[in-house]
Enzyme design. Structure first.
Site, PDB file in Angstrom:
ATOM      1  N   ASP A  13     -22.176  34.973  21.317  1.00 59.48           N
ATOM      2  CA  ASP A  13     -21.199  35.055  22.253  1.00 59.48           C
ATOM      3  C   ASP A  13     -21.345  36.390  22.931  1.00 59.48           C
ATOM      4  O   ASP A  13     -22.116  37.094  22.439  1.00 59.48           O
ATOM      5  CB  ASP A  13     -19.777  35.203  21.412  1.00 59.48           C
ATOM      6  N   ASP A  15     -18.505  38.690  24.760  1.00 53.49           N
ATOM      7  CA  ASP A  15     -17.399  39.845  24.699  1.00 53.49           C
ATOM      8  C   ASP A  15     -17.396  39.870  23.179  1.00 53.49           C
ATOM      9  O   ASP A  15     -16.878  39.007  22.426  1.00 53.49           O
ATOM     10  CB  ASP A  15     -16.322  39.267  25.207  1.00 53.49           C
TER      11      ASP A  15
END
Length: 259
Positions: A13, A15
């Site tokens: 991922d 963020d």
């Protein structure tokens, strides 16, 4: 944990794992550098559908993270791939930004508000009442309802912002129709991403900061999962979920030597 095959490809991922509020998380640059030097296939994923991969490549580069355009996989791309498989050459009424409209243009979709096959809802900073009203009427008239992701809020420097999931709930309340979410935690996003880089789930790992999206999607796609504690999930929350990641680490810096 049962013995697993060595990790040959990585999904992470963005963020909360690599960056936080526009600033790289310590260790992110070393992790990306190690991945690139290793030659192992990898993808940086985001449920945010606002930006195109080229936009994100430029934003990450400005932060000192050199991620190739082809190594960026967004919920907009996953949504476009799903629609291209389901109904090639179709049409859609879109609420969203360039990341979503570009992905749909690239698969040959016509963007229209006249009898579209789908209403596609994505992320935008300018949700309008007029656009939501049009979406409700088109869905009531028979258009199928698709959303890029179920995230109810998104981050900003001023605090949380309403996101796709929250607006989807409004449209669902007005139409009685539930959307199909293409992004995490739908394992579809992981599987299409793995296919894009020619990787296999049994030799792949997913790194994320959220138990309810990143880790869940990784588990359901059959991958090893690593939870980092630099994002939304706190250590004391992990045991409250009915599933567990393969490993919990403090940050992405702890995984550099695993590559």
């Amino acid at each position: 944990m049962a013995d697993r095959k060595p990790i040959e490809s990585w999904l992470t991922d963005m963020d909360g794992v690599l960056i936080h509020e526009g600033v790289p998380i310590p260790g992110a640059d070393a992790f990306i550098k190690r991945l690139r030097e290793s030659g192992k296939p990898f993808l940086v994923l985001t449920n945010n559908s606002i930006y195109t991969p080229r936009d994100l490549h430029a934003r990450l580069r400005r932060m000192g993270l050199e991620v190739p355009v082809e190594a960026i996989w967004t919920s907009a791309l996953a949504t476009a791939k799903f629609l291209d498989d389901q109904r090639p050459g179709g049409s859609a009424y879109v609420i969203g930004e360039a990341g979503l409209t570009t992905a749909l243009h690239d698969i040959g979709y016509i963007l229209t508000d006249h009898d579209p096959d789908y209403v596609v809802l994505g992320e935008t900073r300018t949700y309008s009442f007029e656009a939501m009203t049009k979406a409700v009427r088109l869905i009531n008239a028979g258009a199928r309802f698709i959303c890029t992701n179920p995230d109810e809020t998104g981050p900003s420097t001023e605090g949380p912002l309403p996101a796709t999931g929250a607006v989807a709930a409004l449209i669902t309340k007005a139409t009685g129709r539930q959307p199909y979410f293409a992004g995490k935690p739908n394992p579809l996003m992981m599987r299409t991403g793995l296919n894009a880089i020619g990787a296999h789930s049994e030799t792949s790992a997913m790194i994320g900061d959220r138990m309810d999206t990143d880790v869940l999607a990784g588990i359901e796609a059959g991958m090893q999962t690593f939870l980092v504690l630099t994002g939304l999930t706190r250590p004391e929350q992990v045991d409250s979920f009915p599933y567990r990641p393969s490993q919990v680490v403090d940050s992405i810096a702890d995984l550099v030597e695993r590559v």
